[in-house]
Write an enzyme that holds these catalytic residues in place. Structure first.
Site, PDB file in Angstrom:
ATOM      1  CB  SER A  86      -0.869  -0.024   1.261  1.00  0.00           C
ATOM      2  OG  SER A  86      -1.486   1.220   1.449  1.00  0.00           O
ATOM      3  CE1 TYR A 118      -4.126  -2.759   5.434  1.00  0.00           C
ATOM      4  CE2 TYR A 118      -3.669  -0.396   5.443  1.00  0.00           C
ATOM      5  CZ  TYR A 118      -3.896  -1.567   4.759  1.00  0.00           C
ATOM      6  OH  TYR A 118      -3.884  -1.554   3.387  1.00  0.00           O
ATOM      7  CE  LYS A 155      -1.610  -4.618   3.243  1.00  0.00           C
ATOM      8  NZ  LYS A 155      -1.853  -5.929   2.612  1.00  0.00           N
TER       9      LYS A 155
END
Ligand code: UD1
Length: 336
Positions: A125, A150, A154
């Site tokens: 992302s 979160y 990544k």
């Protein structure tokens, strides 16, 4: 026929990628735990392509289930989407996020190593860049401390893959997505947010459909031309096709190094108010919205420099913002 495993293949980006893989002549095997997806997506994929992908309901954070799958299946590549993705929830439940997003990644990579499988594509992302110092954002922009568990999954995910590539000779590509929106033109598959949408476009379409009363525009005092925050919104079908390009790069051994990262965006930034106006124009709807306070954790602006992806993946976006917004609206109006 090359057989490609798509984890999280019933989700928003996974389902669109499964369709494009089938269209490109790959055999698709989907793993999904159905924690945030519906089984009917499988039928909806086959409505588009005429072919139902092989499906396994597997929880990838259960190592025994992962091992059992690989004992019975030989595959030529993996596109790994399966992950939790709600930023706010990750702050409340960090351990669930680390267990799910990191645990499943480690188990998949262990199986690839032990069975000498290759060709791994990872859903990363643009969140790894945080508020970049320079725009547009190139792949060489520094990684900023993650704003949420979160986002951290990544960053750490990319590092785990890179370490594995170094130690075990795996070939992998991480695709750093900007903001995926829209739906398949048939409106058979699209984004299915659980409960109140957190992302802009589902909130916009649900407001236009009368499910939500009013869109809140989070802040109009950013340092941007109209004061609202800027993002790079990419049609999910264009994004799906970037995965096919990345896979072909790995399968044809055209990769320069065994771990590569590419930005996947349009290269064009749009403000929240520009999105509101573009949606109204594309769909002939009036959108009820009001300006409210900024949302905590939001950055001012992010959009991709896509030069490297365009060149090395031999891929570029084909769809316009209007097409993306219209497809999202068609998908919304298709929901009962
Ligand atoms: C968010 C995630 C990001 C994730 C991406 C997936 C955060 C902080 N980041 O990105 O990690 O990869 O989704 O798509 O959640 N907005 C409104 N009103 C709304 C919803 C959004 O004004 O009701 C604004 C936001 O302030 C932002 C823009 O719309 O400026 C886009 O928001 P969103 O769709 O949530 O995406 P990101 O925050 O960019």
């Amino acid at each position: 026929m090359k057989k490609i495993l798509v984890t999280g293949g019933l989700g928003f980006i996974g389902s669109h990628t499964a369709v494009e893989l089938q269209n490109a002549g790959f055999e698709v095997v989907i793993i999904d735990d159905l924690s945030n997806a519906k089984l009917e997506v499988l039928n909806n994929i086959s409505k588009i392509t005429g072919k139902t992908p092989e499906f396994h309901q597997i929880d990838l954070k259960k190592k025994d289930q992962v091992v059992a799958f690989f004992e019975n299946n030989t595959i030529d590549g993996i596109i790994h989407f399966a992950a939790f993705k709600a930023v706010g929830e990750s702050v409340q439940k960090p351990l669930e996020y680390y267990e799910n997003n990191i645990g499943s990644l480690v188990y998949l990579l262990q199986e690839m190593r032990d069975r000498k499988l290759d060709n791994f594509i990872f859903s990363s992302s643009c969140t790894v860049y945080g508020q970049a110092d320079e725009l547009p954002i190139t792949e060489n922009a520094p990684i900023k401390p993650a704003e949420s568990p979160y986002g951290n999954t990544k960053q750490v995910g990319e590092e785990i893959i890179q370490d594995t590539c170094k130690a075990n000779g795996l070939n992998a590509i991480a695709l750093r997505y900007f903001n995926p929106i829209g739906a398949h033109e048939t409106a058979n598959i699209g984004e299915l947010p659980l409960g109140v949408p957190q992302n802009l476009i589902p909130y916009v379409t649900q407001t236009a459909a009368g499910i939500r009363e009013q869109l809140s525009v989070f802040g109009d005092d950013y340092n941007t031309p109209d004061g609202t925050a800027i993002r790079d919104y990419i049609h999910v079908v264009d994004l799906a096709k970037a995965h096919i390009a990345a896979l072909n790069r790995l399968l044809s051994k055209k990769n320069d190094t065994n771990f590569e990262v590419f930005n996947v965006g349009t290269g064009k930034g749009s403000s929240v108010l520009e999105i509101v106006k573009a949606f109204e124009k594309a769909t002939n709807q009036n959108l009820n919205y009001k300006i409210v306070e900024r949302r905590a954790g939001d950055i001012t602006a992010a959009y991709a420099d896509t030069t490297i992806a365009n060149e090395k993946l031999n891929w570029k976006t084909e769809k316009t913002l209007e097409e993306a917004l219209l497809s999202a609206w068609k998908w919304q109006t298709n929901q009962v």
